[in-house]
Design an enzyme around this catalytic site. Sequence first.
Site, PDB file in Angstrom:
ATOM      1  N   TYR A 233       3.979  -4.589  22.566  1.00 21.97           N
ATOM      2  CA  TYR A 233       4.424  -3.123  23.738  1.00 21.97           C
ATOM      3  C   TYR A 233       5.533  -3.605  24.116  1.00 21.97           C
ATOM      4  O   TYR A 233       5.702  -2.454  24.009  1.00 21.97           O
ATOM      5  CB  TYR A 233       3.977  -4.012  25.260  1.00 21.97           C
ATOM      6  CG  TYR A 233       4.043  -3.327  26.443  1.00 21.97           C
ATOM      7  CD1 TYR A 233       3.880  -1.842  26.300  1.00 21.97           C
ATOM      8  CD2 TYR A 233       4.570  -3.800  27.704  1.00 21.97           C
ATOM      9  CE1 TYR A 233       4.432  -1.362  27.456  1.00 21.97           C
ATOM     10  CE2 TYR A 233       5.143  -3.415  28.732  1.00 21.97           C
ATOM     11  CZ  TYR A 233       5.016  -1.499  28.668  1.00 21.97           C
ATOM     12  OH  TYR A 233       5.532  -1.046  30.088  1.00 21.97           O
TER      13      TYR A 233
ATOM     14  N   THR B  99      11.066  -0.113  29.539  1.00 22.38           N
ATOM     15  CA  THR B  99      10.030  -0.862  30.435  1.00 22.38           C
ATOM     16  C   THR B  99      11.492  -2.270  29.906  1.00 22.38           C
ATOM     17  O   THR B  99      11.888  -2.133  29.295  1.00 22.38           O
ATOM     18  CB  THR B  99       9.142  -1.424  29.917  1.00 22.38           C
ATOM     19  OG1 THR B  99       8.198  -2.982  30.227  1.00 22.38           O
ATOM     20  CG2 THR B  99       8.580  -2.293  28.124  1.00 22.38           C
TER      21      THR B  99
END
Length: 329
Positions: free
Chosen positions: A142, A117
């Site tokens: 995350y 990501t």
Amino acid sequence: MEVLITGGAGYIGSHVALNLLDAGYEVTIIDDLSTGKKILLPSKAEFIHCNVDELEKIESLLKTKKFVALMHFAGFIEVEESVSYPEKYFQNNTTNSIKLFDLCLQNGLSNIIFSSTATVYGNPTHKGLVSETDDTRPINPYGESKVRTEHYLQQFDSSKINYIILRYFNVAGADPRMRSGLIKKNPTHLIKIASEAAIGKRSGVQIFGNDYNTPDGTAIRDYIHVSDLADIHIKVLQFILEKKQSEIFNCGYGKGYSVKDVLNVTNSLSKNKINILNAPRRPGDAEMVVSDISKLKRMIDWTPKYNKLDFIIKTAIDWELKLQNEQIL
């Protein structure tokens, strides 16, 4: 040739599975359906209901079939949730991923494509485009969970493993043929939320922070259509099978749109005027993240087909209408 996909009942995984099948590959999907949806599973793919930490079940599969590559999508992806429950993210996104990779290596599956990501870049310190050589400075668990998994892959030389790390920017839209799209009860994706408002499913949209140092005060992101992202996966699969080398690629369009840009385009496509509310910034959100995709374009034979914001949003709205008409969720 057969590809093993984890998280293939999810938003991105299901699109990649469809594209692989369209391209003539065979596909086996592992998913525990904790966030994935059975309705998104392509009918031509073999499906095994299990978590990536069910190693005995997966090892039996690896011994039975000869996969050319693993595409690892399974993971938790909510920034806000990761701030509240960091250990949940490190266990699932890092520890479980590492166990899976080790198992694959032990069973002769050494080509790995990993979903990462743009969140790994954190809040970039420069205003320019973000490149793969920029420092990774995640500002939430995350992003950190993905960085740790990336680092694990990066320690191997090419004699042991070939990996492609794909750093996704903001993925949006739906399959133009309406075979798959995002199904989520409490979405955090702006285009998903705006599309729900466009069909009257929700009363309005909140802008989290309108005081950023950007032209209109709202955060800027690089949005990529999910079908273009799926196509990148096919291209990097061909790359890894032919070149046998490991790389990291940004996956975006190299163009940024603000929150207000997205809402203005959605309003232009919508029959319902979207009610917009200003709200405080969210913890863990970056001001501006836009990709430098020059490396991807240089090394992979990929040309985007759907790189228009209005098309991305139109497919997202069409998908919401399909969900509403078929009474899904």
